[in-house]
Design an enzyme around this catalytic site. Structure first.
Site, PDB file in Angstrom:
ATOM      1  N   ILE A  77       0.921  -1.082  -0.042  1.00 43.24           N
ATOM      2  CA  ILE A  77      -0.050  -0.058  -0.103  1.00 43.24           C
ATOM      3  C   ILE A  77       0.785   1.137   0.123  1.00 43.24           C
ATOM      4  O   ILE A  77       1.855   1.397   0.885  1.00 43.24           O
ATOM      5  CB  ILE A  77      -0.954  -0.019   1.240  1.00 43.24           C
ATOM      6  CG1 ILE A  77      -1.899  -1.305   1.381  1.00 43.24           C
ATOM      7  CG2 ILE A  77      -1.705   1.112   1.078  1.00 43.24           C
ATOM      8  CD1 ILE A  77      -2.764  -1.450   2.495  1.00 43.24           C
ATOM      9  N   CYS A  78       0.560   2.066  -0.927  1.00 41.05           N
ATOM     10  CA  CYS A  78       1.467   3.660  -0.963  1.00 41.05           C
ATOM     11  C   CYS A  78       2.986   3.247  -0.883  1.00 41.05           C
ATOM     12  O   CYS A  78       3.354   2.501  -2.015  1.00 41.05           O
ATOM     13  CB  CYS A  78       1.189   4.322   0.221  1.00 41.05           C
ATOM     14  SG  CYS A  78       1.549   5.966   0.028  1.00 41.05           S
ATOM     15  N   THR A  79       3.547   3.774  -0.245  1.00 42.35           N
ATOM     16  CA  THR A  79       5.047   3.724  -0.200  1.00 42.35           C
ATOM     17  C   THR A  79       5.747   2.268   0.190  1.00 42.35           C
ATOM     18  O   THR A  79       6.927   2.198   0.351  1.00 42.35           O
ATOM     19  CB  THR A  79       5.854   4.882   0.728  1.00 42.35           C
ATOM     20  OG1 THR A  79       5.264   4.990   1.836  1.00 42.35           O
ATOM     21  CG2 THR A  79       5.356   6.235  -0.012  1.00 42.35           C
ATOM     22  N   THR A 138       2.491   3.264  -6.873  1.00 39.39           N
ATOM     23  CA  THR A 138       2.475   3.908  -5.600  1.00 39.39           C
ATOM     24  C   THR A 138       1.679   5.256  -5.494  1.00 39.39           C
ATOM     25  O   THR A 138       1.228   5.814  -6.409  1.00 39.39           O
ATOM     26  CB  THR A 138       3.864   4.051  -4.974  1.00 39.39           C
ATOM     27  OG1 THR A 138       4.138   4.417  -3.566  1.00 39.39           O
ATOM     28  CG2 THR A 138       4.575   5.008  -5.899  1.00 39.39           C
TER      29      THR A 138
END
Length: 320
Positions: free
Chosen positions: A109-111, A129
């Site tokens: 998730i994300c970074t 991302t």
């Protein structure tokens, strides 16, 4: 009784708290006939408390041993220096990731994608991302096929998402792929979020909140959803909205992040999945009722969306 699917959420120092907690919430909600479908454990790379980027420390119930038992491993967003800024993987994180069994589904998730990038897991794969960090991800890990425009990327055994709310979309996508739309929709209702946003939808939506007033496409979208089985071309939609085709197309994309055609296909596939799960209609009728026309067209679009045929989908997710 079927053993629940085991999920390990690996919290790495400077973890984003929202990203860490939302998979546990969504997957723990999922159940069928009162039985939990997932066993979710939040773990660290060791047995020490984990610093959360919002300014507090979390004491976790599990260490890295949870990774060795997991069927799915999720890496939440993190600000950990090595993967995020130097393109390196600290020894403790590398040792933890080495515990993951071959064939385990891995999500970020994300970074969290930076951790997978540093581990080489994303080399040669499409991934995403948060749009604000996409250039950094590409610069640090040039072997990744970074797409900063999408909400999430499903590359089979490795899945990545954009930031924050896109992590919800990814988790609901996995719930839907694992157990059908009814389970995913129940989780979405409980957490009061939209039940479905296509992974290929843009991260950039110029007007994400619109009312039903003049100048928006909201009422036309609602009208179209009640007529998915009918012919709905661009001119028909624009006429209903009382706009020119050009204006309608521009405003539609600004409000939804999708072209009218892509949105219609997405909604028709969703409706077809609902019919496959909840009715015994023949496949040809499902194709007609959902507006996809023929069984061949339904097969093509369902395969493109989730990689299975209508019959396979029905056998897997049909309600008894």
């Amino acid at each position: 009784m079927v053993e629940p699917h085991r999920v390990a959420v690996l919290a790495i120092d400077e973890v984003v708290g929202y990203d860490m907690q939302l998979p546990a919430l969504l997957f723990r909600i999922a159940e069928r006939n009162g039985e939990a479908l997932y066993d979710v454990r939040i773990c660290g790379v060791d047995d020490q408390p984990v610093r959360v980027s919002a300014g507090y420390t979390a004491v976790l119930d599990h260490g890295p041993e949870a990774l060795a038992e997991a069927d799915t491993v999720i890496i939440p967003g993190t600000r950990v220096r090595g993967p995020r800024h130097e393109g390196t993987l600290p020894d403790d994180i590398a040792a933890a990731l080495a515990l993951i069994r071959q064939g385990t589904r891995i999500m970020s998730i994300c970074t969290g994608a930076f951790v997978l990038g540093a581990a080489g897991i994303l080399d040669g794969r499409p991934a995403t991302t948060h749009w604000a960090y996409a250039d950094e991800l590409q610069a640090l890990y040039p072997e990744i096929l970074v797409d900063e425009n999408v909400l999430f990327v499903d590359d089979g055994d490795v899945l990545t998402s954009a930031g924050l709310a896109a992590g919800v979309d990814l988790c609901l996508h996995v719930l839907r792929a694992d157990h059908g739309s009814e389970v995913a929709n129940t989780a979405a209702r409980y957490t009061v979020v939209p039940p479905f946003r296509e992974g290929g939808q843009s991260q950039f939506i110029e007007r994400p909140v619109s009312d039903e007033g003049v100048g928006t496409t909201a009422s036309t979208r609602a009208w179209a959803l009640t007529r998915l089985g009918e012919p709905l071309d661009l001119a028909t939609l624009a006429e209903h909205a009382r706009m020119s085709v050009r204006t309608f197309s521009r405003r539609f994309r600004a409000e939804t992040g999708l072209s009218p055609r892509a949105w219609l296909i997405q909604e028709r596939v969703k409706h077809a999945r609902h019919l496959l799960e909840n009715t015994t209609l023949p496949i040809d009728r499902v194709a007609e009722e959902s507006g996809l026309g023929t069984s061949a067209s339904l097969r093509q679009h369902l395969n493109a969306a989730i990689g299975v045929s209508p019959l396979t989908y029905r056998r897997t997710f049909a309600r008894s």
